[in-house]
Design a protein around this motif. Structure first.
Motif, PDB file in Angstrom:
ATOM      1  N   THR A 121      64.995  69.333  55.297  1.00 35.46           N
ATOM      2  CA  THR A 121      65.080  70.512  56.171  1.00 35.46           C
ATOM      3  C   THR A 121      64.361  70.212  57.485  1.00 35.46           C
ATOM      4  O   THR A 121      63.507  70.973  57.929  1.00 35.46           O
ATOM      5  CB  THR A 121      64.446  71.748  55.497  1.00 35.46           C
ATOM      6  N   SER A 176      52.662  76.138  47.146  1.00 35.09           N
ATOM      7  CA  SER A 176      53.781  75.462  46.493  1.00 35.09           C
ATOM      8  C   SER A 176      53.340  74.956  45.130  1.00 35.09           C
ATOM      9  O   SER A 176      52.193  74.536  44.950  1.00 35.09           O
ATOM     10  CB  SER A 176      54.269  74.285  47.349  1.00 35.09           C
ATOM     11  N   LYS A 201      62.068  67.875  49.667  1.00 36.74           N
ATOM     12  CA  LYS A 201      62.571  69.146  50.205  1.00 36.74           C
ATOM     13  C   LYS A 201      62.265  69.253  51.697  1.00 36.74           C
ATOM     14  O   LYS A 201      63.112  69.679  52.490  1.00 36.74           O
ATOM     15  CB  LYS A 201      61.900  70.325  49.473  1.00 36.74           C
ATOM     16  N   ASN A 243      66.538  76.498  49.743  1.00 36.91           N
ATOM     17  CA  ASN A 243      65.772  75.725  50.712  1.00 36.91           C
ATOM     18  C   ASN A 243      66.620  74.650  51.399  1.00 36.91           C
ATOM     19  O   ASN A 243      66.165  74.012  52.345  1.00 36.91           O
ATOM     20  CB  ASN A 243      64.577  75.057  50.022  1.00 36.91           C
TER      21      ASN A 243
END
Length: 820
Positions: free
Chosen positions: A524, A510, A520, A705
């Motif tokens: 999720t 990343s 992020k 995402n």
């Protein structure tokens, strides 16, 4: 007290004698009744037969039967054999609990017996006056600071084994890794341990922890050892695998070093002037790290000798070494009994006993090894939130358990030179209920102590050396020099004294900065992903359904409703945790302030100084963790709920329309994510355009995402500044009613819905000249004054427009050509 209830059970003893004289042997729990039916003595404990100091217990017909050492007759424990609330206490208005229908499992140690009923509810009872609870009275609550009933969740209903370990006055002291003894204190503790269904993971909770199995112990051989069974006594675990290999380890939340508010710890050998019999030794420095797993000598087998999975450990004196180990099996000539020795002895001795060991319980002597409980990460060092180029970091053996060492490797990418620093992460105590931190979308928080040689920080590259020394100088074996948070996706390590440096590593490559990546990640979470990935929530759009499929469709609708309930409950819990942890944080800080100004924090007896030294950091970390989690979930969950509600609505309509004629669920009517809806509406993942009102270039981006987010990022830029530094600022634009608008307008190729504007970042336009300054001021002024009210999204023909509340074009771009 015991004699009184024995007298009251003469009638039951008469029945028992009748049963025995008729030669009837209970088939109930036959696989676990290895010591026989109502045996003269319990030699090896199981989940239905157990013993503690002075008492033995067995389960028959869903009831607990007991007898004191030296007695020959069994009787129903406390007269009923079931946990019950005292009538006098009930009448006086105290909280009470219903008597369970039956008891199915028990465990005992020291002065404590724990039991689970058929509904997986736990009960506890004590036989001595060493705790605040009365002896020989049942209790249905556990944990601290809030005592509630402990219930086995889905993860542990099929646990291979469980047990309790008690450290109190019978053992009297604990000996640390430096050989120093520490008195048990005033009440000691009892710890419940669970061995997972796969035999590799050990979870635990204790009387000073929230009532859940969120704490974990790294198993032998870095978690790869597959245990067939586990027995526990005096916080000491005893494991055996299918090959007859055995490990022991004394470990609980206090001894592993996770409780600095109530105990003082050190990784350097301190002086010790008190013995374990002296109460004051409880206040001295406890040595770390906790002892490692000890592999026990193999039991030699000859002739007809066999070992079974049934093992037992029991405390039989004072100190760590006062533990007796037993393994049920057959002797060389095939006689039943058990092999036994003291925990620190080398040789096993076989003792014949009238035991009935099931053939299916014998070990095959074939070793099985699982995957190590280790996770790999790679990343970088950040200084003041800016990435330091040329240095890479890696951890290849992070365990994500409550304890367990790992190695941090830091590499100079220019020269290839690297250094390795051993880390000891220890999980922070929290007073809040957790499920599976690190794995369930919430982080596991740690204090971290590094260990390295002084020469480690000196390298061939002066710049590399400078950074290493600025981060690590003076921290080797310096208790809790760093803090960390970790999940299966990332590890975030920071210095406790200064937040100048951060080491951030991720499981997958990343380029995101730490805070951006963590945001992020938390948007999720597994519960969110389950909303779009769980096939039990989705009907097959390609299938032809008939009225005979109505039950299946109804089940899918019900599962979606349950998913909404789980999302709602999760948000409610997190908001409650956030509120409670914030209150506790400030409340604790007040206590700390008072003790500081009154000089009470200089006092070592009782533990006021110990409590105040780390308590503020612990409370602050808890508050920050749950507050941020609540913010993340509150932000994203409403969009997930709207998707599920629309799915339910479509499925219910489809069910009502279903007749004897087979029918397919309309493909165009339902999507599993906002990303899919945007795609079907013709919106590209990145749509370039302009802002007429700001006279700037702009781009509308969908974040793949975040498939459950009903919004996009709108980026305004001054492309004239690309040569001197890209200049931009951005906002979020959300479309809460997009799904309904799409379903209504899909036939007419037009769509209109509300747009909600949210500020995402500060305006980063460069101020190199007055023109840029004017643009910056204009953009900020425009957002503050004109985007507070809702705007509108319009899709028409081949254009996408976002309008302000006054109808000005904030963005205009082109839609994708329709798919053929």
């Amino acid at each position: 007290m015991v004699k009184s209830f024995v007298k009251k059970t003469v009638f039951f003893l008469g029945i028992l004698t009748l049963v025995q004289t008729q030669g009837i042997f209970s088939q109930e729990n036959k696989e676990l009744s290895i010591n026989g039916f109502m045996p003269p003595q319990i030699f090896v404990s199981t989940q239905t037969q157990a013993f503690l100091t002075g008492h033995q217990f067995t389960i028959y017909n869903g009831r607990i039967w007991s007898k004191e050492d030296g007695q020959t007759q069994w009787s129903l424990f406390l007269g009923t054999g079931l946990p019950f609330f005292p009538r006098g206490e009930r009448l006086s208005g105290h909280e009470w609990f219903e008597t369970p229908k039956e008891i199915v499992e028990i465990a005992a140690d020291g002065d404590t017996i724990f039991a689970f009923d058929s509904e997986n509810h736990m009960y506890r009872c004590y036989t001595q006056t060493a705790t605040v609870d009365k002896p020989f009275e049942w209790h249905d609550d556990f944990g601290w600071p809030k005592r509630i009933q402990l219930i086995k969740d889905e993860n542990f209903k099929k646990a291979r084994a469980w047990g309790i370990g008690v450290r109190r006055r019978d053992i009297l002291w604990y000996t640390d890794i430096f050989g120093h003894d520490h008195h048990y204190g005033t009440m000691g503790l009892e710890t419940i341990y669970m061995l997972s269904e796969n035999g590799q993971e050990i979870r635990f909770t204790d009387s000073g922890l929230p009532c859940s199995f969120s704490k974990t112990i790294l198993g032998p051989e870095r978690g790869s050892f597959i245990a067939e069974n586990m027995s526990v006594s005096g916080s000491t675990l005893f494991l055996i695998n299918n090959a007859g290999e055995m490990y022991t380890r004394l470990i609980d939340f206090d001894t592993m070093g996770c409780d600095p508010m109530f105990f003082k710890y050190s990784y350097n050998p301190p002086e010790q002037k008190y013995s374990g019999t002296d109460y004051r030794s409880n206040y001295t420095l406890w040595g770390l790290p906790n002892e490692e797993w000890k592999k026990q000598p193999q039991i030699p087998l000859h002739g007809k000798a066999k070992l079974s999975k049934f093992i037992s450990i029991s405390q039989n004196g004072r100190g760590n070494s006062a533990r007796s180990l037993k393994v049920a099996g057959l002797s060389d000539d095939g006689q039943p009994g058990f092999y036994q020795k003291q925990i620190d002895e080398e040789n096993w001795t076989f003792v014949r006993a009238a035991m009935e060991i099931p053939e299916t319980s014998y070990l095959t002597n074939v070793a099985q090894t699982g995957k190590k409980h280790e996770f790999s990460y790679k990343g970088s060092i950040y200084k003041n939130s800016k990435k330091i180029e040329g240095i890479s970091c890696a951890i290849e053996d992070f365990t994500l358990t409550s304890e367990g060492s790992c190695n941090l490797i830091l590499k100079d990418d220019f020269s290839g030179e690297s250094v390795s620093i051993l880390l000891y992460p220890l999980e922070l105590w929290t007073f809040l209920m957790q499920k599976d931190p690190g794995f369930d979308g919430t982080p596991r928080n740690y204090f971290v102590t590094p260990s390295f040689d002084s020469a480690t920080l000196n390298t061939e590259n002066p710049a590399f050396t400078k950074i290493l020394q600025e981060i690590f100088s003076g921290t080797s074996l310096n208790l809790y020099s760093f803090s960390a948070s970790a999940t299966t996706s990332y590890v975030h390590l920071t210095g406790r004294e200064s937040g100048e440096y951060e080491i951030f590593l991720t499981a997958e490559p990343s380029v995101m900065a730490p805070q951006e990546f963590k945001t992020k990640f938390h948007l999720t979470a597994p519960l969110l992903e389950n909303s779009i990935e769980n096939q039990q929530l989705i009907l097959d759009c390609q299938k032809k359904y008939t009225i005979l499929d109505a039950p299946q469709i109804s089940r899918v609708i019900m599962e979606n409703k349950k998913q909404i309930e789980q999302l709602s409950a999760d948000v409610k819990d997190l908001k409650g945790y956030s509120s409670n942890s914030t209150k506790a944080r400030w409340g604790y800080s007040l206590v700390e302030l008072i003790t500081t100004i009154t000089f009470l924090n200089k006092i070592d007896f009782p533990k006021i100084k110990t409590v105040t030294m780390y308590g503020s950091d612990i409370m602050k970390t808890n508050a920050a963790t749950f507050r941020s989690m609540a913010e993340y979930r509150t932000f994203i969950y409403p969009f997930a709920v709207s998707l599920l509600e629309k799915r339910i609505e479509v499925y219910q309509n489809f069910l009502e329309e279903l007749s004897e004629t087979p029918k397919s669920l309309p493909n165009q009517m339902i999507c599993n994510s906002f990303t899919d809806y945007f795609e079907k509406a013709g919106i590209s993942k990145k749509t370039k355009g302009t802002s007429e009102v700001l006279l700037m270039q702009a781009a509308l981006e969908i974040d793949e995402n975040l498939p459950l987010y009903g919004g996009m990022q709108l980026i305004f830029s001054d492309e004239e500044q690309n040569e001197t530094g890209y200049s931009s600022f951005s906002i979020l634009v959300e479309f809460p009613e997009f799904i309904d608008a799409y379903l209504k307008g899909r036939k007419t190729n037009s769509l209109s819905c509300r747009a909600v504007f949210k500020k995402l970042s500060q305006n980063n336009l460069n101020n190199q000249n007055s023109n840029n300054a004017d643009k910056k001021n204009k953009a900020e002024f425009f957002f503050e004054k004109h985007l507070k009210k809702n705007g509108k999204l319009i899709l028409e023909n081949d254009e996408i427009k976002i309008l302000t509340a006054k109808g000005k074009i904030l963005f205009v771009g082109k839609l994708k050509p329709p798919a053929e």
